[in-house]
Design a protein around this motif. Structure first.
Motif, PDB file in Angstrom:
ATOM      1  N   LEU A  11      -3.574  10.320  -3.598  1.00  0.00           N
ATOM      2  CA  LEU A  11      -2.599   9.561  -2.812  1.00  0.00           C
ATOM      3  C   LEU A  11      -1.260  10.283  -2.738  1.00  0.00           C
ATOM      4  O   LEU A  11      -0.337   9.799  -2.091  1.00  0.00           O
ATOM      5  CB  LEU A  11      -2.401   8.170  -3.417  1.00  0.00           C
ATOM      6  CG  LEU A  11      -3.686   7.368  -3.611  1.00  0.00           C
ATOM      7  CD1 LEU A  11      -3.372   6.026  -4.241  1.00  0.00           C
ATOM      8  CD2 LEU A  11      -4.386   7.155  -2.291  1.00  0.00           C
ATOM      9  N   ASP A  20     -13.773   4.438  -1.419  1.00  0.00           N
ATOM     10  CA  ASP A  20     -13.076   3.158  -1.215  1.00  0.00           C
ATOM     11  C   ASP A  20     -11.567   3.351  -1.275  1.00  0.00           C
ATOM     12  O   ASP A  20     -10.820   2.757  -0.491  1.00  0.00           O
ATOM     13  CB  ASP A  20     -13.491   2.142  -2.287  1.00  0.00           C
ATOM     14  CG  ASP A  20     -14.770   1.425  -1.905  1.00  0.00           C
ATOM     15  OD1 ASP A  20     -15.223   1.621  -0.761  1.00  0.00           O
ATOM     16  OD2 ASP A  20     -15.307   0.691  -2.751  1.00  0.00           O
ATOM     17  N   THR A  21     -11.139   4.184  -2.237  1.00  0.00           N
ATOM     18  CA  THR A  21      -9.706   4.442  -2.363  1.00  0.00           C
ATOM     19  C   THR A  21      -9.164   5.101  -1.097  1.00  0.00           C
ATOM     20  O   THR A  21      -8.123   4.707  -0.570  1.00  0.00           O
ATOM     21  CB  THR A  21      -9.439   5.351  -3.572  1.00  0.00           C
ATOM     22  OG1 THR A  21      -9.978   4.729  -4.731  1.00  0.00           O
ATOM     23  CG2 THR A  21      -7.962   5.596  -3.769  1.00  0.00           C
ATOM     24  N   LEU A  65      -9.072   2.622   1.763  1.00  0.00           N
ATOM     25  CA  LEU A  65      -7.984   1.657   1.598  1.00  0.00           C
ATOM     26  C   LEU A  65      -6.671   2.240   2.100  1.00  0.00           C
ATOM     27  O   LEU A  65      -5.854   1.538   2.702  1.00  0.00           O
ATOM     28  CB  LEU A  65      -7.876   1.293   0.113  1.00  0.00           C
ATOM     29  CG  LEU A  65      -6.965   0.151  -0.276  1.00  0.00           C
ATOM     30  CD1 LEU A  65      -7.572  -1.149   0.197  1.00  0.00           C
ATOM     31  CD2 LEU A  65      -6.790   0.104  -1.780  1.00  0.00           C
ATOM     32  N   HIS A  66      -6.478   3.535   1.835  1.00  0.00           N
ATOM     33  CA  HIS A  66      -5.203   4.157   2.221  1.00  0.00           C
ATOM     34  C   HIS A  66      -5.325   4.952   3.509  1.00  0.00           C
ATOM     35  O   HIS A  66      -4.484   5.790   3.805  1.00  0.00           O
ATOM     36  CB  HIS A  66      -4.717   5.048   1.072  1.00  0.00           C
ATOM     37  CG  HIS A  66      -4.270   4.254  -0.113  1.00  0.00           C
ATOM     38  ND1 HIS A  66      -3.038   3.654  -0.183  1.00  0.00           N
ATOM     39  CD2 HIS A  66      -4.903   3.926  -1.266  1.00  0.00           C
ATOM     40  CE1 HIS A  66      -2.924   3.009  -1.333  1.00  0.00           C
ATOM     41  NE2 HIS A  66      -4.044   3.142  -2.000  1.00  0.00           N
ATOM     42  N   LEU A  88       0.821  -1.207   0.000  1.00  0.00           N
ATOM     43  CA  LEU A  88       0.000   0.000   0.000  1.00  0.00           C
ATOM     44  C   LEU A  88       0.853   1.254   0.000  1.00  0.00           C
ATOM     45  O   LEU A  88       0.580   2.201  -0.734  1.00  0.00           O
ATOM     46  CB  LEU A  88      -0.929  -0.006   1.211  1.00  0.00           C
ATOM     47  CG  LEU A  88      -2.205  -0.823   1.047  1.00  0.00           C
ATOM     48  CD1 LEU A  88      -3.008  -0.798   2.324  1.00  0.00           C
ATOM     49  CD2 LEU A  88      -3.034  -0.298  -0.105  1.00  0.00           C
ATOM     50  N   ARG A 142       2.141   1.771  -3.407  1.00  0.00           N
ATOM     51  CA  ARG A 142       1.123   2.257  -4.346  1.00  0.00           C
ATOM     52  C   ARG A 142       0.874   3.744  -4.164  1.00  0.00           C
ATOM     53  O   ARG A 142       0.507   4.438  -5.109  1.00  0.00           O
ATOM     54  CB  ARG A 142      -0.196   1.501  -4.146  1.00  0.00           C
ATOM     55  CG  ARG A 142      -0.141   0.033  -4.529  1.00  0.00           C
ATOM     56  CD  ARG A 142       0.112  -0.145  -5.993  1.00  0.00           C
ATOM     57  NE  ARG A 142      -0.039  -1.535  -6.409  1.00  0.00           N
ATOM     58  CZ  ARG A 142       0.526  -2.042  -7.494  1.00  0.00           C
ATOM     59  NH1 ARG A 142       1.292  -1.304  -8.253  1.00  0.00           N
ATOM     60  NH2 ARG A 142       0.331  -3.301  -7.819  1.00  0.00           N
TER      61      ARG A 142
END
Lengths: 283, 338
Positions: B186, B129-130, B133-134, B100, B103
């Protein structure tokens, strides 16, 4: 959501197979649900009228033990539906998992699982069920589980093909690039987008599971404590010459149900595959 | 490591990277000879480095390995050999240690915006969701607000109404914006844009390019801009690398490569690009034939069968990238270096 339902409704109405199948299924479900209300007799009750031809008292006649055929068939609906749905459901889940993992992960995993699929494809389901029944007894539960455990192959093959093509799609690659793990991608993107042929196939699977269960019962290997259509036919076997109604109506009940699920399965197959493939593009 | 040296470490360094795909079928040449163990050499020894915040354009014909290179850079594909260093650290190790975290440092914008998002998920779900996830944002409410703010900042208004909508309800330009802002969410060190505008209408290409340019500049993100459109690439890039059959044949400052190409292939490529200045009539250099398949790359310089300047030496002698000075590198025997 509302839109989706509305669309599903119009699509259903546009497909005659699906429409007829669903109507037949509703009747079947109502019969199963209200069995005690509809059935004129207790299916286990043995009257003095043995092998009675259809009459006003017994619309479909009685069997060799004096049980009312109509009542037996009505209660047998429950058994058949439970067996069919459970076995097909187990097969659907196993098939989706194995096929999805094989198709999406590819490489060595696919090679191993592919062989496993081939092995199970060659395995004669019916004889395997016979062996299990012989070894572990003829409980309904055993029969359902064994049928589920042996009939997932077609589902796995479908899901594998779906996963292999979905793996190449940009949205799966972009999910990977954004950091989602492989298992997450499998269950969040690959399975939901590739499940439709499995749904259609599983509906067909219900029909074949019902047939298998009936065949077992016909051979006298069904669960003796549960009334099922196969059992009705089996009990009529020895009266074929003087009591045709026992086997005939039992057989008709099986045909009705199998046709119902085949119609729904085939209808779903037609409706789901091309339409939903367009969903990602325009409109 | 002292401060000065840290400054010099490129954010992305690619060192002799190769990406080979073994083929199942054998390959039959036109003269009847057979290659039994055919291998597609999509990327065959590529080296370059990008300083922090700079943009490298990669151009070349289709099938020259640009996209494969892009996928290697974000570790969607594994290198057959060679190493990629992210801020001086081996990318493979970074990926293995914490996927992760890795990414978050390299992101990719894909060519086909219509297929970049799961058709069954709404845009709100995709963005949230993104973030989830992070571990961006504390709860769903906060993530929702962030998603709205992000959409609004990319000019997708009214942002709230976009959250519930599904990818097929958007235009390609809108989807590509969402794709870019999701990646930039991100805060990556390196962004790979794989032909981000080639599937869009010409009218909105400039907007998307500008969004990419501004958002990467704002966060000082380095970018690899893969394209076959020389004009666009020149506009956005600091430097340009030209690829042919999996190798870089010329690399240098963007303007220098476009205005004063040295390699015969680059010359031909640029002479065939008409739109740099419509008033100037240039003679297009015609290249005979098509690029050979990457299964059967010619010996020596892979460009010799089509090169107007090819000599006997070119057929035998493999060429290395030669330093022309001023960060300009050319791989050709006919061009003399420093």
């Amino acid at each position: 959501m509302k839109q989706t339902l509305k669309r599903a409704w119009t699509v259903t109405l546009g497909n005659p197979q699906l429409k007829i199948g669903l109507v037949l299924l509703c009747i079947l479900l109502l019969v199963a649900l209200f069995a005690p209300v509809i059935a004129p007799y207790d299916p286990y009750f043995m009257s003095d009228e043995l092998v009675e031809a259809p009459s006003a008292l017994h619309p479909l006649g009685t069997d060799g033990l004096g049980r009312d055929i109509l009542s037996m068939l009505i209660f047998g609906t429950r058994t058949s539906l439970v067996v069919g749905v459970t076995a097909a459901f187990i097969a659907g889940i196993i098939g989706t998992l194995i096929g999805g993992v094989a198709g999406y992960f590819g490489g060595k995993v696919d090679a191993v699982l592919g062989e496993l699929i081939n092995v199970f494809m060659m395995m004669p389901t019916f004889f395997l069920v016979l062996i299990v029944v012989a070894l572990f007894g003829s409980g309904l539960f055993n029969v359902m589980v064994v049928m589920g455990l042996t009939s997932w192959v077609s589902n796995a093959k479908l899901m594998r093909a779906q996963a292999m093509s979905l793996r190449q799609r940009t949205f799966v690659r972009s999910a990977e690039a954004i950091g989602e793990g492989r298992l997450l991608i499998l269950f969040r993107h690959v399975v939901p987008n590739g499940i439709f042929p499995i749904i259609a196939n599983t509906t067909m699977g219900i029909a074949s599971a019902i047939l298998t269960e009936s065949s077992l019962a016909f051979l006298g290997l069904g669960d003796p404590n549960v009334i099922s259509w196969g059992q009705v036919i089996q009990s009529g076997k020895s009266y074929l010459t003087n009591g045709w109604w026992i086997c005939l109506f039992g057989g008709l009940a099986i045909i009705y149900t199998v046709v119902t699920f085949y119609l729904i399965g085939d209808g779903l197959n037609r409706v789901l595959s091309p339409k939903l493939r367009n969903l990602g593009k325009e409109g | 490591m002292n401060e000065e040296k840290r400054e010099q470490t490129p954010i992305l360094r690619v060192d002799d990277v190769r990406c080979h795909y073994p083929q199942k079928k054998k390959y039959v040449r036109s003269d009847g000879t057979v290659i039994r163990k055919a291998v597609v050499k999509a990327v065959d020894g590529v080296s370059f480095s990008i300083p922090k915040g700079e943009i490298l354009g990669v151009i070349g014909e289709s099938g020259c390995g640009k996209s494969s290179l892009g996928r290697l850079l974000v570790r969607l594909e594994k290198c057959t050999s060679g190493k990629i260093y992210l801020d001086g650290q081996d990318m493979e190790n970074l990926y293995r240690k914490d996927r992760l975290a890795f990414r978050r440092r390299t992101q990719m914008v894909f060519q086909n915006p219509f297929d970049t998002f799961d058709p069954r998920h709404s845009i709100g779900k995709i963005l949230m969701d993104t973030m989830k996830l992070h571990h961006i944002g504390a709860n769903d409410q906060e993530r929702r607000e962030m998603a709205i703010a992000e959409l609004a900042s990319a000019g997708l208004l009214p942002a709230e109404s976009f959250l519930q909508r599904f990818p097929h309800e958007f235009s390609g330009g809108q989807l590509q914006r969402i794709s870019i802002l999701r990646s930039m969410l991100l805060g990556p060190d390196v962004m790979v844009a794989d032909e981000p505008v080639s599937m869009l209408d010409v009218s909105i290409r400039a907007d998307i390019i500008n969004l990419l340019y501004e958002s990467t500049r704002k966060k000082n993100t380095a970018m690899v801009f893969i394209s076959h459109d020389i004009t666009t690439t020149r506009y956005i890039s600091d430097s340009i690398a030209v690829m042919y059959l999996g190798r870089i044949v010329e690399m240098g400052q963007a303007d220098e490569v476009v205005t004063a190409p040295r390699h015969p292939y680059t010359k031909a490529l640029i002479s065939n690009c008409g739109s740099i200045d419509p008033r100037v009539k240039k003679k297009a250099i015609y290249l005979p034939g098509e690029p050979p398949t990457p299964v059967d790359i010619p010996s020596g310089c892979p460009f010799w069968p089509r090169c107007p300047q090819a000599t006997k030496e070119c057929r035998q002698q493999e060429q290395q990238l030669k330093d022309m000075g001023g960060n300009h590198f050319v791989r050709c025997s006919q061009v003399t270096g420093l």
